[in-house]
Scaffold this motif. Sequence first.
Motif, PDB file in Angstrom:
ATOM      1  N   ARG A 313      59.368  -1.653  45.388  1.00  0.00           N
ATOM      2  CA  ARG A 313      60.877  -1.412  45.938  1.00  0.00           C
ATOM      3  C   ARG A 313      60.914  -2.244  47.406  1.00  0.00           C
ATOM      4  O   ARG A 313      61.796  -2.815  47.949  1.00  0.00           O
ATOM      5  N   VAL A 314      60.039  -1.314  48.218  1.00  0.00           N
ATOM      6  CA  VAL A 314      60.212  -1.190  49.748  1.00  0.00           C
ATOM      7  C   VAL A 314      59.417  -3.024  49.779  1.00  0.00           C
ATOM      8  O   VAL A 314      60.090  -3.505  50.826  1.00  0.00           O
ATOM      9  N   ARG A 315      58.556  -2.997  49.654  1.00  0.00           N
ATOM     10  CA  ARG A 315      58.101  -4.743  49.243  1.00  0.00           C
ATOM     11  C   ARG A 315      58.758  -5.920  49.560  1.00  0.00           C
ATOM     12  O   ARG A 315      58.706  -6.029  50.680  1.00  0.00           O
ATOM     13  N   THR A 316      59.410  -5.271  48.524  1.00  0.00           N
ATOM     14  CA  THR A 316      60.323  -6.135  47.546  1.00  0.00           C
ATOM     15  C   THR A 316      61.766  -6.646  49.093  1.00  0.00           C
ATOM     16  O   THR A 316      61.857  -7.586  49.459  1.00  0.00           O
ATOM     17  N   ARG A 317      62.321  -4.965  49.433  1.00  0.00           N
ATOM     18  CA  ARG A 317      63.155  -5.105  50.218  1.00  0.00           C
ATOM     19  C   ARG A 317      62.902  -5.985  51.418  1.00  0.00           C
ATOM     20  O   ARG A 317      63.738  -6.572  52.114  1.00  0.00           O
ATOM     21  N   MET A 318      61.744  -5.351  51.968  1.00  0.00           N
ATOM     22  CA  MET A 318      61.303  -6.444  53.180  1.00  0.00           C
ATOM     23  C   MET A 318      61.661  -7.959  53.191  1.00  0.00           C
ATOM     24  O   MET A 318      61.592  -8.552  54.079  1.00  0.00           O
ATOM     25  N   LEU A 319      60.866  -8.072  52.365  1.00  0.00           N
ATOM     26  CA  LEU A 319      59.623 -10.080  51.859  1.00  0.00           C
ATOM     27  C   LEU A 319      61.891 -10.121  51.954  1.00  0.00           C
ATOM     28  O   LEU A 319      61.990 -11.473  53.358  1.00  0.00           O
ATOM     29  N   LEU A 320      62.838  -9.413  51.766  1.00  0.00           N
ATOM     30  CA  LEU A 320      63.934 -10.166  52.291  1.00  0.00           C
ATOM     31  C   LEU A 320      64.033 -10.791  53.777  1.00  0.00           C
ATOM     32  O   LEU A 320      65.282 -11.928  53.752  1.00  0.00           O
ATOM     33  N   GLY A 321      63.402 -10.030  54.410  1.00  0.00           N
ATOM     34  CA  GLY A 321      63.890 -10.379  55.777  1.00  0.00           C
ATOM     35  C   GLY A 321      63.130 -12.006  55.911  1.00  0.00           C
ATOM     36  O   GLY A 321      63.357 -12.303  57.544  1.00  0.00           O
ATOM     37  N   SER A 322      62.263 -12.644  55.586  1.00  0.00           N
ATOM     38  CA  SER A 322      61.389 -13.484  55.850  1.00  0.00           C
ATOM     39  C   SER A 322      62.578 -14.859  55.869  1.00  0.00           C
ATOM     40  O   SER A 322      62.646 -16.165  55.911  1.00  0.00           O
ATOM     41  N   HIS A 323      63.679 -14.820  54.671  1.00  0.00           N
ATOM     42  CA  HIS A 323      64.693 -15.792  54.678  1.00  0.00           C
ATOM     43  C   HIS A 323      65.531 -15.824  55.507  1.00  0.00           C
ATOM     44  O   HIS A 323      66.545 -16.944  55.756  1.00  0.00           O
ATOM     45  N   MET A 324      65.426 -14.641  56.788  1.00  0.00           N
ATOM     46  CA  MET A 324      66.797 -14.855  57.840  1.00  0.00           C
ATOM     47  C   MET A 324      65.775 -15.600  58.381  1.00  0.00           C
ATOM     48  O   MET A 324      65.467 -15.668  59.245  1.00  0.00           O
TER      49      MET A 324
END
Length: 449
Positions: A313-324
């Motif tokens: 869950r931490v990994r998934t949420r961090m990866l969202l930062g790649s879309h910014m």
Amino acid sequence: MLTTGAVTPSHLLHATLRRIASGDPAVFTQRTVARAEMEAAAASRRYVEGRPLSMLDGVPVAWKDLFDVQGEVTRAGSSVLDDGPALRDAELVRRIAACGAVTTGKLNMTEFAFSGLGLNPHFGTPRNPWSHGEDRIPGGSSSGSAVAVALGLVPIAIGTDTSGSVRIPAAFNGVVGFKPSGGRWPLEGAFPLSRTLDTAGVLTRTVADAVVVDAAACGLSPSEVLPHTDGRIRLVVPTNAVWESVDADVARNFEEAVRRLEDFGVGIEHRRLPVLDEVLSVASRHGALVVKEAFELHRSRLASPDAERMDPRVRTRMLLGSHMSAASEAIVRQARLDLIDAMADLFDGTTFVAYPTVAIAAPLLGPLELDDHLFATTNMLVLRNTLIGSFLDWCGISIPNGFDDNGIPTGFLLSGGPGSDHALLALANRIEAVIRGGQSFDFIRHNHS
């Protein structure tokens, strides 16, 4: 008790270590027994000689496991972070230790401080002591810090707060949680999450204890932090942004505390604060700054085999930062400055903002462990009220203000503008008893009387 000689620092430490050893094993990740014994022995000698260093001399303190403690590995709640033992104390650890505080160990946390719920699949999730049967979450990311204080294992625990990670677990566990303005406390030697939004913070049993720790962190005496205040105070209670999906019991406890404050002579103003809506809108439209900065910090780790060993869950949420995008990040950063400026006129030294710390009381742990969607939606709801203040660089303090119908604590969040920490702590100290409403939040006494 230390000052009168009723107990020595060494005896206090031994009692503390016994409590820690017999308590929830998921609270402490490391115990620094040898260091603590040396520090307690030195403090005991100072008391015998009548020269204690400060009000913290001989007092046990524990640290969220993202602060470097010399000779210990800083893991930040993760199984993949091991850069070897720290060569020196983090600056904040050094300052608190220089006041004579006794370093008892490192406390569990959400992996890399990246959730408001406090779950940790690597070291276990500390059990909220107010669970009354089925386990409830401790809140995060300073989960072990809040539970350690609520259980009476230590009187002081240092955490960090990026979007609510001190104030949320404080509310869920019935303790006081103080988040200073950005830059007030040093972060050198603390593993980061967001270099823009990170602050250190403290969890204690009372506001007075938080004042003492704040003074030590700033190199001041408590009297300098806590000036005498008896003037007219105004609390602005926003009518927007922070109330959606608020539990009825949370709203009731807040409203009752507001009525008590009004009777006490505090001016109360209910009105819309459009900036609060805009904070949430900016993140919704352009992305969250903390997610972007977390992704950049962990970019290489997320692309390595270590990623599979992280909390999914931490990994998934961090990866969202790649879309910014860089453009979106620039918009968010400018919006932050503009919105801070837009609120500047509200804070005149006698005006503060108040609303519930968290929209809900601590939910059950089991369903959140099993359901990723429930976890994500609950995490966002839990973070919503506190992240507003973080984005605007407000200082804030959560004070217990009652229990829900299940006997779970709720919190009253009092916030001041950037740099108004002294005034906020003075006010919180003055009205703490009114907010609490005469209720006991002493878990030990409450459950074993």
